[in-house]
Design an enzyme around this catalytic site. Sequence first.
Site, mmCIF file in Angstrom:
data_model
loop_
_atom_site.group_PDB
_atom_site.id
_atom_site.type_symbol
_atom_site.label_atom_id
_atom_site.label_comp_id
_atom_site.label_asym_id
_atom_site.label_seq_id
_atom_site.Cartn_x
_atom_site.Cartn_y
_atom_site.Cartn_z
ATOM 1 C CG ASP A 164 88.180 70.130 97.441
ATOM 2 O OD1 ASP A 164 89.130 69.933 97.892
ATOM 3 O OD2 ASP A 164 87.165 69.998 96.624
ATOM 4 C CD GLU A 202 96.076 65.454 95.740
ATOM 5 O OE1 GLU A 202 94.991 66.332 96.097
ATOM 6 O OE2 GLU A 202 96.102 65.039 94.690
ATOM 7 N N GLY A 232 88.201 62.528 95.859
ATOM 8 C CA GLY A 232 87.511 61.587 94.721
ATOM 9 C C GLY A 232 86.559 59.962 95.523
ATOM 10 C CB ALA A 233 85.985 59.191 98.615
ATOM 11 C CG ASN A 276 87.797 65.574 99.758
ATOM 12 O OD1 ASN A 276 87.633 65.632 101.205
ATOM 13 N ND2 ASN A 276 88.544 66.502 99.174
HETATM 14 ZN ZN LIG Z 1 89.697 66.629 95.340
#
Ligand SMILES: [Zn+2]
Length: 331
Positions: free
Chosen positions: A97, A149, A232-233, A274
């Site tokens: 990650d 990303e 960030g979910a 995530n």
């Molecule tokens: Zn992240």
Amino acid sequence: MGMIVAPYARNAFVNTKGMFARANAHKYGVGAYNTTTPEQTRAILSACAETNSPALLAASPSAIKHNGMRVLVEHISAAVSDIRAEGSLIPVALHLDHGATFQLCLDCIVAGFSSVMIDASKKDLEGNIALTKQVVEVAEQYGVSVEAELGKLAGVEDEVSVSAAESSYTDPAEVEEFVDKTGVHSLAIAIGTSHGAQKFKPKDGEAFPELAWHILENIQRRLGDFPLVLHGASTVDPDSVAIFNAFGGKLEQAVGVPEDYISRAIKGPVVKVNTDTDLRIAGSGAYMQFQVENPKNIDWRKPLAAATAAMREVVVHKNNDVFLSAGHGVS
Ligand SMILES: [Zn+2]
């Protein structure tokens, strides 16, 4: 070029390509659960085995640093062997990650990771493309899948205005060029989610803002079913926060992404969700509750067992009710 045996194969991990293709085809999400310790790893794996869901274990650079690379990979491999011994055939991926450098991605590939994220989102587009491409080229030789990303996730401390937030979102005009030039296998996008427990500062009773659905839809028009990732979910469950605060914690204004936003995202091209904060809050709260209720206890295996059970419950719930990955643990 000769075939290189993927280091991850000896640990019975798989890369995420098949995992994501099936999730896309059947419109469910794969929870990417962060782990550092054996307790977290066991909680996640046993929950995924119980729900018959694909398991995607994510390790951040700080998780690697905490354990050392060898202890991290070996404890996860051993935990996979344990669920195999119990008869579970679910696919398991080990994913880096937020890898910041080519060298860290390479170290993880050699150490046995089956998937890596190269996060060059702070660079400009050309720099992001160049570094991502470099990682993809070496990862492909090992059969390792790569996530990159585009766009920047806001932190709650940033106090950004709406227009500033908008400018940090993924620019749909860049996605085709990025995917074509890098050959990356999945893409993390910024559409309004953020890392941590305090994802935005609500005024009284204010709900989490809508995600930038127009951006997600625009990206989908350009990339079709290309696998997308939401960072960030976490949903920051109020009941978990209440337990945490009741037993000595002080998490204020902790509000996460509503579950129905996640449901909507996975009906589209989002396949990887995530999830770290939700396990941290539930695990820490259960640990603290045990300790407050048993103040003479100095055997920390006992509160850790309570924390493990609480984290396991979070994963079972998400796989069953939010990501809808239950029953999809085909190998
Ligand atoms: Zn992240």
